[in-house]
Design a protein around this motif. Structure first.
Motif, PDB file in Angstrom:
ATOM      1  N   ALA A   1     -49.976 -45.483  47.267  1.00  0.00           N
ATOM      2  CA  ALA A   1     -48.852 -46.588  46.976  1.00  0.00           C
ATOM      3  C   ALA A   1     -47.713 -45.997  46.268  1.00  0.00           C
ATOM      4  N   SER A   2     -47.851 -45.047  45.235  1.00  0.00           N
ATOM      5  CA  SER A   2     -46.820 -44.414  44.476  1.00  0.00           C
ATOM      6  C   SER A   2     -46.051 -43.508  45.628  1.00  0.00           C
ATOM      7  N   PHE A   3     -46.785 -42.840  46.343  1.00  0.00           N
ATOM      8  CA  PHE A   3     -45.895 -42.096  47.381  1.00  0.00           C
ATOM      9  C   PHE A   3     -44.742 -42.659  48.011  1.00  0.00           C
ATOM     10  N   ARG A   4     -45.467 -44.247  48.573  1.00  0.00           N
ATOM     11  CA  ARG A   4     -44.546 -44.875  49.121  1.00  0.00           C
ATOM     12  C   ARG A   4     -43.407 -45.438  48.385  1.00  0.00           C
ATOM     13  N   MET A   5     -43.813 -45.669  47.372  1.00  0.00           N
ATOM     14  CA  MET A   5     -42.819 -46.391  46.272  1.00  0.00           C
ATOM     15  C   MET A   5     -41.706 -45.297  45.740  1.00  0.00           C
ATOM     16  N   VAL A   6     -41.818 -43.840  45.809  1.00  0.00           N
ATOM     17  CA  VAL A   6     -40.868 -42.993  45.598  1.00  0.00           C
ATOM     18  C   VAL A   6     -40.044 -43.018  46.891  1.00  0.00           C
ATOM     19  N   LEU A   7     -40.708 -42.786  48.042  1.00  0.00           N
ATOM     20  CA  LEU A   7     -39.763 -42.703  49.238  1.00  0.00           C
ATOM     21  C   LEU A   7     -38.921 -43.920  49.204  1.00  0.00           C
ATOM     22  N   ASN A   8     -39.333 -45.234  48.846  1.00  0.00           N
ATOM     23  CA  ASN A   8     -38.564 -46.358  48.806  1.00  0.00           C
ATOM     24  C   ASN A   8     -37.319 -46.227  47.877  1.00  0.00           C
ATOM     25  N   GLU A   9     -37.638 -45.465  46.755  1.00  0.00           N
ATOM     26  CA  GLU A   9     -36.509 -45.283  45.819  1.00  0.00           C
ATOM     27  C   GLU A   9     -35.555 -44.263  46.679  1.00  0.00           C
ATOM     28  N   THR A  10     -36.265 -43.106  46.899  1.00  0.00           N
ATOM     29  CA  THR A  10     -35.330 -42.286  47.704  1.00  0.00           C
ATOM     30  C   THR A  10     -34.395 -42.897  48.777  1.00  0.00           C
ATOM     31  N   PHE A  11     -34.976 -43.667  49.623  1.00  0.00           N
ATOM     32  CA  PHE A  11     -34.206 -44.454  50.815  1.00  0.00           C
ATOM     33  C   PHE A  11     -33.114 -45.324  50.046  1.00  0.00           C
ATOM     34  N   THR A  12     -33.396 -46.104  48.976  1.00  0.00           N
ATOM     35  CA  THR A  12     -32.416 -46.893  48.246  1.00  0.00           C
ATOM     36  C   THR A  12     -31.298 -46.258  47.575  1.00  0.00           C
ATOM     37  N   ALA A  13     -31.568 -45.030  46.953  1.00  0.00           N
ATOM     38  CA  ALA A  13     -30.601 -43.941  46.163  1.00  0.00           C
ATOM     39  C   ALA A  13     -29.764 -43.539  47.337  1.00  0.00           C
ATOM     40  N   ALA A  14     -30.451 -42.958  48.336  1.00  0.00           N
ATOM     41  CA  ALA A  14     -29.554 -42.361  49.493  1.00  0.00           C
ATOM     42  C   ALA A  14     -28.452 -43.112  50.016  1.00  0.00           C
ATOM     43  N   GLY A  15     -28.949 -44.483  50.502  1.00  0.00           N
ATOM     44  CA  GLY A  15     -28.272 -45.483  50.930  1.00  0.00           C
ATOM     45  C   GLY A  15     -27.044 -45.723  50.325  1.00  0.00           C
ATOM     46  N   MET A  16     -27.461 -46.011  48.778  1.00  0.00           N
ATOM     47  CA  MET A  16     -26.223 -46.383  47.952  1.00  0.00           C
ATOM     48  C   MET A  16     -25.150 -45.254  47.684  1.00  0.00           C
ATOM     49  N   LEU A  17     -25.858 -43.835  47.900  1.00  0.00           N
ATOM     50  CA  LEU A  17     -24.651 -42.770  47.734  1.00  0.00           C
ATOM     51  C   LEU A  17     -23.836 -42.699  48.909  1.00  0.00           C
ATOM     52  N   GLN A  18     -24.423 -43.228  50.110  1.00  0.00           N
ATOM     53  CA  GLN A  18     -23.676 -43.114  51.355  1.00  0.00           C
ATOM     54  C   GLN A  18     -22.644 -43.994  51.336  1.00  0.00           C
ATOM     55  N   SER A  19     -23.162 -45.257  50.889  1.00  0.00           N
ATOM     56  CA  SER A  19     -21.920 -46.410  51.270  1.00  0.00           C
ATOM     57  C   SER A  19     -21.003 -46.273  50.185  1.00  0.00           C
ATOM     58  N   SER A  20     -20.948 -45.735  49.088  1.00  0.00           N
ATOM     59  CA  SER A  20     -19.801 -45.591  48.135  1.00  0.00           C
ATOM     60  C   SER A  20     -19.039 -44.338  48.638  1.00  0.00           C
ATOM     61  N   ASN A  21     -19.428 -43.668  49.820  1.00  0.00           N
ATOM     62  CA  ASN A  21     -18.615 -42.665  50.456  1.00  0.00           C
ATOM     63  C   ASN A  21     -18.314 -42.839  51.791  1.00  0.00           C
ATOM     64  N   ILE A  22     -18.354 -44.259  52.257  1.00  0.00           N
ATOM     65  CA  ILE A  22     -17.786 -44.368  53.569  1.00  0.00           C
ATOM     66  C   ILE A  22     -16.109 -44.404  53.482  1.00  0.00           C
ATOM     67  N   PRO A  23     -15.367 -43.867  54.274  1.00  0.00           N
ATOM     68  CA  PRO A  23     -13.878 -43.734  54.407  1.00  0.00           C
ATOM     69  C   PRO A  23     -13.434 -45.169  54.606  1.00  0.00           C
ATOM     70  N   GLN A  24     -12.309 -45.517  53.838  1.00  0.00           N
ATOM     71  CA  GLN A  24     -11.535 -46.781  53.888  1.00  0.00           C
ATOM     72  C   GLN A  24     -10.540 -46.621  55.001  1.00  0.00           C
ATOM     73  N   PRO A  25     -10.885 -48.073  55.773  1.00  0.00           N
ATOM     74  CA  PRO A  25      -9.877 -48.103  57.050  1.00  0.00           C
ATOM     75  C   PRO A  25      -8.438 -48.065  56.377  1.00  0.00           C
ATOM     76  N   PRO A  26      -7.475 -47.584  57.285  1.00  0.00           N
ATOM     77  CA  PRO A  26      -6.230 -47.591  56.758  1.00  0.00           C
ATOM     78  C   PRO A  26      -5.553 -48.928  56.508  1.00  0.00           C
ATOM     79  N   GLY A  27      -4.953 -49.052  55.352  1.00  0.00           N
ATOM     80  CA  GLY A  27      -4.340 -50.524  54.927  1.00  0.00           C
ATOM     81  C   GLY A  27      -5.199 -51.331  54.432  1.00  0.00           C
ATOM     82  N   GLN A  28      -6.496 -51.051  54.207  1.00  0.00           N
ATOM     83  CA  GLN A  28      -7.244 -52.238  53.784  1.00  0.00           C
ATOM     84  C   GLN A  28      -8.251 -51.538  52.548  1.00  0.00           C
TER      85      GLN A  28
END
Length: 341
Positions: free
Chosen positions: A63-90
């Motif tokens: 259970a704890s192993f799964r929980m840490v992997l869940n946290e890893t998935f969430t943290a990585a997703g958030m980091l990637q989303s904050s670094n997606i290139p912006q469309p031109p003019g938007q």
């Protein structure tokens, strides 16, 4: 500010130890949860399936192993989303939604499915160890302790067991035990060549070889138990590096999918590039050959030189030969000129 790849490397460095700790805690819980008396009784009846059941190899232990992997998935997703290139003019606000149905399907593969695979490996390794014990005519008590481990003086948990090892690792332990118990000097000498052995026992093994005597079963249990612990440490390290990397890569791919949906651009506008991560002392030649290779589209797989199709480094579709301890990385970008003439 550090590059995005450097930020992900920092994230991995922070989370890998937590994943490893959670995995090791799960194994300790499983070993301590073995019903030794019931296990011995079923081994005495040579009830193989009943013996496996008595090991209580419950996915809930992870259970704890799964929980840490869940946290890893969430943290990585958030980091990637904050670094997606912006469309031109938007100006688009990208946020990673871990509750998105597609994200939930991915996270089940990253956590629940992976735990199921680990448990099945535990079962297969235990089954092999029991059959090996039967073939060697070992007493059920010793087979049971070989599986669950032994509690030493001043200890409150079992060490030296088979539970937690991979199939090949269980085979290495069985091979060491058979060689030490054989009394054959040539076979016993082979133990001195096993790289993860505890060399503090070398003197006792060498003396037994010189004297032409067998080691006692208790001495063999100590030597193989220590060897098993070292193999478990290696597996915990491998699991931590591999599973953390898988969670991060899967989250980045999913985060980009979600972000792209807010731009109105098609998935074909995405460009993905494979980056070889170095591979430590034994880099995979095929991954070196993949360095810098690009694919157009978010769902277009990379095709490795051996024909393996992977959506990203550490994609479980690549199997252990491509994923175990892999340090490769992925660059994602959007070609916002897509479709323009």
């Amino acid at each position: 500010m550090a590059s995005l790849l450097a930020q992900f490397a920092e994230l991995l460095a922070k989370l890998e130890p937590r994943v490893r700790e959670a995995f090791e805690a799960a194994i300790a819980d499983l070993r301590n949860g073995v019903q030794i008396r019931l296990l011995v009784e079923r081994l005495e009846r040579q009830d193989l399936d009943g013996a496996i059941e008595a090991l209580n190899l419950d996915p809930a232990a992870y259970a704890s192993f799964r929980m840490v992997l869940n946290e890893t998935f969430t943290a990585a997703g958030m980091l990637q989303s904050s670094n997606i290139p912006q469309p031109p003019g938007q100006r688009v606000v990208f946020r990673f939604d871990v509750a998105d149905p597609a994200a939930q399907r991915v996270i089940r593969q990253v956590t629940a499915d992976r735990v199921t695979n680990i448990i099945e490996t535990d079962r297969q390794a235990a089954r092999s160890a029991i059959l090996s014990g039967f073939q060697q005519g070992r007493h059920p008590n010793r087979i049971a302790l070989d599986l669950a481990g032994r509690v030493g003086k001043g200890q409150n948990q079992r060490t030296g067991g088979i539970i937690g090892l991979s199939g090949p690792q269980e085979g290495y332990v069985a091979s060491m035990r058979a060689r030490l118990l054989s009394g054959d000097p040539a076979e016993m000498a082979k133990v001195l060549e096993m790289t993860r052995r505890d060399k503090r026992f070398d003197r006792a093994i060498s003396k037994a070889i010189r004297d032409g005597k067998k080691l006692s079963q208790d001495d063999v249990a100590k030597i193989t138990g220590r060897y098993s612990d070292r193999l478990l440490s290696l597996r915990a390290e491998t699991i931590a590096r591999t599973e953390t990397g898988m969670a991060v890569m899967a989250a980045r791919q999913e985060s980009f999918r979600q972000g792209l949906g807010k731009t109105g651009y098609p998935e074909q506008a995405v460009i993905r590039k494979w980056r070889h991560g170095g591979g430590g002392l034994e880099p995979r030649l095929l991954h070196i050959q993949m360095n810098g290779k690009t694919v157009q589209g978010l769902t277009e797989p990379f095709i490795l030189p051996d024909g393996t199709r992977m959506m990203h480094p550490l994609d479980p579709a690549g199997g252990a030969r491509h994923c175990a301890r892999c340090t490769c990385d992925l660059e994602l970008n959007v070609d916002y000129s897509w479709g323009l003439t």
